[in-house]
Design a protein around this motif. Structure first.
Motif, mmCIF file in Angstrom:
data_model
loop_
_atom_site.group_PDB
_atom_site.id
_atom_site.type_symbol
_atom_site.label_atom_id
_atom_site.label_comp_id
_atom_site.label_asym_id
_atom_site.label_seq_id
_atom_site.Cartn_x
_atom_site.Cartn_y
_atom_site.Cartn_z
ATOM 1 N N ILE A 198 0.847 -1.193 0.000
ATOM 2 C CA ILE A 198 0.000 0.000 0.000
ATOM 3 C C ILE A 198 0.884 1.244 0.000
ATOM 4 N N TYR A 199 0.534 2.201 -0.878
ATOM 5 C CA TYR A 199 1.157 3.527 -0.869
ATOM 6 C C TYR A 199 0.023 4.537 -0.772
ATOM 7 N N THR A 200 0.112 5.429 0.208
ATOM 8 C CA THR A 200 -0.977 6.370 0.447
ATOM 9 C C THR A 200 -0.504 7.802 0.260
ATOM 10 N N ALA A 201 -1.486 8.684 0.094
ATOM 11 C CA ALA A 201 -1.232 10.126 0.030
ATOM 12 C C ALA A 201 -2.443 10.835 0.610
ATOM 13 N N THR A 202 -2.225 11.917 1.337
ATOM 14 C CA THR A 202 -3.351 12.678 1.872
ATOM 15 C C THR A 202 -4.125 13.309 0.724
ATOM 16 N N GLY A 203 -5.471 13.246 0.819
ATOM 17 C CA GLY A 203 -6.296 13.616 -0.318
ATOM 18 C C GLY A 203 -7.199 14.810 -0.121
ATOM 19 N N TRP A 204 -7.102 15.484 1.034
ATOM 20 C CA TRP A 204 -8.057 16.570 1.292
ATOM 21 C C TRP A 204 -7.566 17.902 0.710
ATOM 22 N N GLY A 205 -8.514 18.806 0.549
ATOM 23 C CA GLY A 205 -8.194 20.192 0.248
ATOM 24 C C GLY A 205 -7.521 20.447 -1.078
ATOM 25 N N GLY A 206 -7.689 19.567 -2.063
ATOM 26 C CA GLY A 206 -7.047 19.775 -3.353
ATOM 27 C C GLY A 206 -5.661 19.178 -3.449
ATOM 28 N N ALA A 207 -5.228 18.435 -2.409
ATOM 29 C CA ALA A 207 -3.914 17.787 -2.467
ATOM 30 C C ALA A 207 -3.878 16.773 -3.609
ATOM 31 N N VAL A 208 -2.732 16.687 -4.269
ATOM 32 C CA VAL A 208 -2.554 15.709 -5.345
ATOM 33 C C VAL A 208 -2.049 14.401 -4.744
ATOM 34 N N THR A 209 -2.367 13.299 -5.391
ATOM 35 C CA THR A 209 -2.072 11.991 -4.805
ATOM 36 C C THR A 209 -1.165 11.122 -5.672
ATOM 37 N N GLY A 210 -0.885 11.528 -6.896
ATOM 38 C CA GLY A 210 -0.014 10.738 -7.753
ATOM 39 C C GLY A 210 -0.542 9.352 -8.044
ATOM 40 N N GLY A 211 -1.863 9.180 -7.964
ATOM 41 C CA GLY A 211 -2.461 7.872 -8.232
ATOM 42 C C GLY A 211 -2.415 6.929 -7.048
ATOM 43 N N MET A 212 -1.854 7.365 -5.930
ATOM 44 C CA MET A 212 -1.786 6.519 -4.737
ATOM 45 C C MET A 212 -3.123 6.511 -4.002
ATOM 46 N N LEU A 213 -3.226 5.645 -3.026
ATOM 47 C CA LEU A 213 -4.458 5.473 -2.270
ATOM 48 C C LEU A 213 -4.697 6.714 -1.409
ATOM 49 N N PRO A 214 -5.758 7.485 -1.681
ATOM 50 C CA PRO A 214 -5.988 8.713 -0.910
ATOM 51 C C PRO A 214 -6.563 8.415 0.470
ATOM 52 N N VAL A 215 -6.040 9.117 1.469
ATOM 53 C CA VAL A 215 -6.579 9.018 2.825
ATOM 54 C C VAL A 215 -7.046 10.399 3.242
ATOM 55 N N MET A 216 -8.121 10.425 4.022
ATOM 56 C CA MET A 216 -8.800 11.676 4.341
ATOM 57 C C MET A 216 -8.670 11.993 5.829
ATOM 58 N N GLY A 217 -9.247 13.128 6.227
ATOM 59 C CA GLY A 217 -9.151 13.548 7.618
ATOM 60 C C GLY A 217 -10.361 14.338 8.053
ATOM 61 N N GLY A 218 -10.367 14.733 9.312
ATOM 62 C CA GLY A 218 -11.436 15.553 9.857
ATOM 63 C C GLY A 218 -11.146 15.865 11.311
ATOM 64 N N TYR A 219 -11.269 17.126 11.683
ATOM 65 C CA TYR A 219 -11.008 17.559 13.054
ATOM 66 C C TYR A 219 -12.242 18.260 13.613
ATOM 67 N N CYS A 220 -12.370 18.204 14.924
ATOM 68 C CA CYS A 220 -13.548 18.796 15.548
ATOM 69 C C CYS A 220 -13.421 20.317 15.647
ATOM 70 N N GLU A 221 -12.207 20.833 15.521
ATOM 71 C CA GLU A 221 -11.951 22.262 15.594
ATOM 72 C C GLU A 221 -10.758 22.557 14.708
ATOM 73 N N ALA A 222 -10.329 23.820 14.640
ATOM 74 C CA ALA A 222 -9.223 24.203 13.768
ATOM 75 C C ALA A 222 -8.336 25.217 14.478
ATOM 76 N N PRO A 223 -7.459 24.752 15.386
ATOM 77 C CA PRO A 223 -6.622 25.697 16.126
ATOM 78 C C PRO A 223 -5.609 26.423 15.256
ATOM 79 N N TRP A 224 -5.466 25.986 14.006
ATOM 80 C CA TRP A 224 -4.623 26.703 13.045
ATOM 81 C C TRP A 224 -5.378 27.861 12.374
ATOM 82 N N ASP A 225 -6.711 27.883 12.535
ATOM 83 C CA ASP A 225 -7.510 28.977 11.983
ATOM 84 C C ASP A 225 -7.060 30.286 12.638
ATOM 85 N N GLN A 226 -6.881 31.310 11.823
ATOM 86 C CA GLN A 226 -6.331 32.559 12.349
ATOM 87 C C GLN A 226 -7.370 33.435 13.039
#
Length: 733
Positions: A198-226
């Motif tokens: 298995i070769y994976t790549a993060t797939g959220w937010g417009g990320a490119v995956t190079g044909g690899m298996l995309p993995v997704m995410g989700g957070y309850c909040e966004a402490p990086w939000d400005q």
């Protein structure tokens, strides 16, 4: 699911596959270079006991080559020893080899020298520039030297490789050039020797995956939000076919959509927030219920891998040249604690097992016994289900189901109705006396109907319909399935365990013959504190305030934390055969009847009283520019204690633990107690200092806190109390 070098591991558009059979694993992130090597084995056993099958981990470049050409894979940074430990405890691993990781590390994990080299020679990092790729090849090669012999083809634990992270979303190339870069990195890794199924790549937010298996995410909040305000309701609590979380990496610019064909890949997650790491400007508190409700929603949306980032918190290693945290001074959007990477994760910075750990374990118990069968139950949108998270009125629901055929050739529908009335930090409408119904794809055909109930603000649950109980019965029940205790009733008869979220009486419809199999219904509090373990080759369900953890040799230990002199009491079903070394049976198990509750469990009490002998003291020794300095001393830590935790109640901006004149760890104030595991630093006594910087009224203009402390003369800065608790590891048998 046992995987060996002979296994064929792959995937289709539904799920992961092992030897052609569907596999729904649990995955959790732990960064070996952020945790003491002496504790790796115990912490991995805790992860496994919490339901984790796969350990995902970044190899953070700056942790290993801070100075160009001087690679450090020793001590706490030894990847090879960590993989050996993963193998020893019987888990699998996915290596996230970067080269860019993010992970709230300095420069996203890039060493300073790499950025300086790029500036001096005029090339871009995270590009196809030959100079950059040459440095990446060298880093990959050194990483491979550590991992060599530990791939699944070698009967090692490594079943997968993740290439890069958020590439094309948080920096890097986009479009065809981005896809090409990902393919170049994958080919390079394979040429070096990173051969996995298995070769994976993060797939959220417009990320490119190079044909690899995309993995997704989700957070309850966004402490990086400005922003410094309450943010809008998270879309991760809505049932939808949408796999993208637009909030991840929004500090780098909001992504738009996804770049892969969802119909060609299964819905797998790698970054469900096991918590969130607070930043200096934004400090939300992620709770166990925040994570549990989000996780259940993702299952209801069709996810077939639950991967948590982080599952285990940690502490940044000390740098040779600089501190190693993300900071605005290095051009990144956020300031992080210099050392603490606690993340409010299921297992926290010092291995604390708290609410989120128990909530994820409860979900994992279900996944381990029912998840593989769940995989090919497709997501079915339900009539009236809202698609916008700011709709706090309409009831949110989804269905996953499939058709099966019984032994007589009769076709029937089996599956689950999911209901979520939980939205973090927002009040949901009360739905009184609702008849919950699962509908098929046409929105009118009823698959199952459940007894009427109220659905209150904060409720979330899922109910099975036509669930197989043994070989000859189907059950539809308004209780949530937890696990199966195999051979609990003897002669191959099992106990099916469910739990309820309310005090109302459970309704069930059983078609067929239970054939001696049992149905046990717990309340939610019991279920959250329950663990399935194997003792002397037999499965048992343990209910206890202590956490049951099986060590690498197969011995079950109860991790019992106490602030006073206490005996440990636990319940077990079925009754544990034979005498127990440290416990007496106070009440036997009841094996009568096909339907029962926790009343059927045997009860055990420890022969020994476990003492909290440790004593703490602190005194104010300095006040320089409103920065308070305290002398902090601990004595009489029990020599047989597994850990002694200090719980610091303070208000302020930043807290720092100083030992021998150096910062050992730190924290940003959130309103939670600051917890420190003292055995990391001393066996019996500790002399240290605590520094607290002030929080002021002006800080309200530059940071977000869920709850602000009371200010005195325009500031808050005080260490109020330090409590100690002692944790013991107690073998059951």
């Amino acid at each position: 699911m046992k995987i060996t070098s002979e296994s064929k591991v792959g995937f289709d558009n539904v799920s992961l596959l092992v030897d052609g059979k569907r596999w729904f694993p649990m995955m959790g992130e732990m960064h070996f270079s952020r945790y003491p090597k002496k504790n790796w084995e115990q912490e991995l056993c805790k992860m496994k006991a919490g339901g984790i099958d796969i350990v995902s981990l970044y190899v953070i470049w700056i942790h290993h080559e801070e100075i160009q050409g001087e690679f450090d894979f020793t001590g706490d940074r030894c990847l090879r020893d960590f993989l050996e430990t993963v193998k020893k405890v019987g888990m699998y691993s996915i290596l996230r080899i970067g080269p860019w990781a993010h992970g709230e590390a300095r420069n996203g994990g890039f060493p300073d020298w790499l950025l300086e080299d790029a500036r001096e020679k005029g090339y871009e990092v995270r590009s196809n520039a030959p100079q950059y790729l040459e440095h990446v090849r060298n880093f990959y090669s050194k990483t491979y030297e550590q991992a060599k012999g530990y791939f699944i083809k070698d009967d090692g634990p490594v079943i997968g490789i993740q290439i890069e992270n958020e590439f094309g979303h948080c920096g890097g190339l986009t479009g065809d050039e981005g896809e090409k870069h990902m393919q170049i990195l994958k080919k390079m890794a394979q040429e070096i020797g990173f051969i996995t199924p298995i070769y994976t790549a993060t797939g959220w937010g417009g990320a490119v995956t190079g044909g690899m298996l995309p993995v997704m995410g989700g957070y309850c909040e966004a402490p990086w939000d400005q922003r410094l305000t309450e943010i809008e309701p998270s879309g991760n609590y809505i049932f939808t076919r949408e796999r993208n979380d637009h909030n991840i990496g929004s500090d780098h610019g909001l992504g738009a959509g996804i770049t892969f064909d969802m119909d060609k890949f299964p819905f797998l997650t790698a970054e469900l927030g096991g918590g969130v790491q607070v930043t200096h400007h934004r400090r939300p508190i992620a709770t166990g219920l925040d994570t549990a409700a989000m996780t259940m929603t993702k299952i209801g949306c069709g996810a077939n891998l639950l991967g948590y980032y982080m599952y285990h918190g940690g502490t940044n290693p000390k740098g040779k040249l600089t501190t190693l945290q993300e900071s605005r001074a290095t051009g990144y959007p956020n300031d992080l604690p210099e050392y603490s990477y606690d993340f409010n994760a299921p297992l926290r910075e010092f291995g604390q097992m708290e609410g989120t750990y128990r909530e994820v374990r409860l979900i994992a118990s279900f996944i381990h016994d029912f998840g593989n069968d769940l995989c090919d139950m497709g997501y079915v949108a339900q009539p009236g289900n809202p698609l916008k998270p700011d709709n706090l009125t309409d009831l949110r629901s989804s269905v996953r189901y499939k058709k099966k055929t019984d032994k007589t050739g009769r076709e029937y529908n089996t599956g689950y109705l999911f209901v979520n009335n939980y939205q973090r930090r927002y009040e949901m409408a009360l739905h009184k006396d609702v008849e919950l119904t699962a509908y098929a794809e046409d929105g009118t055909t009823k698959l199952a109907t459940f007894a009427k109930r109220d659905v209150a603000d904060g409720d979330f649950f899922f109910y099975p319909f036509n669930m197989e109980i043994g070989a000859n019965a189907l059950v539809t029940i308004d209780a949530t399935p937890m696990c199966i205790i195999h051979d609990a009733c003897g002669k191959g008869r099992d106990a099916y365990v469910f739990y309820t979220d309310t005090e109302r009486e459970v309704s069930m419809d059983v078609q067929g013959d239970l054939d001696g199999n049992r149905i046990i219904v717990l309340n939610r509090e019991e279920a959250v504190h329950a663990s399935k373990v194997v003792i002397n080759g037999k499965e048992h369900l343990i209910i206890s305030a202590a956490e049951a953890v099986t060590d690498a040799s197969g011995q079950v230990n109860l991790f019992f934390e106490t602030e006073s002199d206490s005996k440990l009491v636990f319940r077990a079903y079925p009754e544990i055969a034979g005498e127990l070394n440290k416990f007496a049976c106070r009440k036997g198990a009841c094996d009568e009847g096909e339907y029962t509750t926790s009343d059927a469990f045997a009860m055990y009490e420890s022969n020994e009283v476990y003492k909290n002998t440790a004593k703490a003291s602190f005194e104010l020794t300095g006040n320089e520019n409103d920065v308070l300095r305290y002398k902090f001393s601990v004595a009489d830590m029990a020599p047989d204690a597994n850990e002694v935790y200090a719980h610091l109640d303070f208000t302020g901006n930043i807290g720092k633990l100083i030992i021998d004149g150096e910062i050992s760890t730190d924290t940003f104030y959130t309103g939670q107690l600051w917890e420190i595991g003292l055995k990391r630093y001393a066996d019996s006594a500790l002399n240290a200092e605590i520094l607290i910087t002030p929080l002021t009224e002006k800080d309200k203009e530059r940071m977000y806190l869920q709850e602000w402390p009371k200010m005195i003369d325009g500031k808050a800065c005080i260490l109020k109390e330090i409590r100690l608790s002692t944790q013991y590891s107690i073998k059951i048998a």
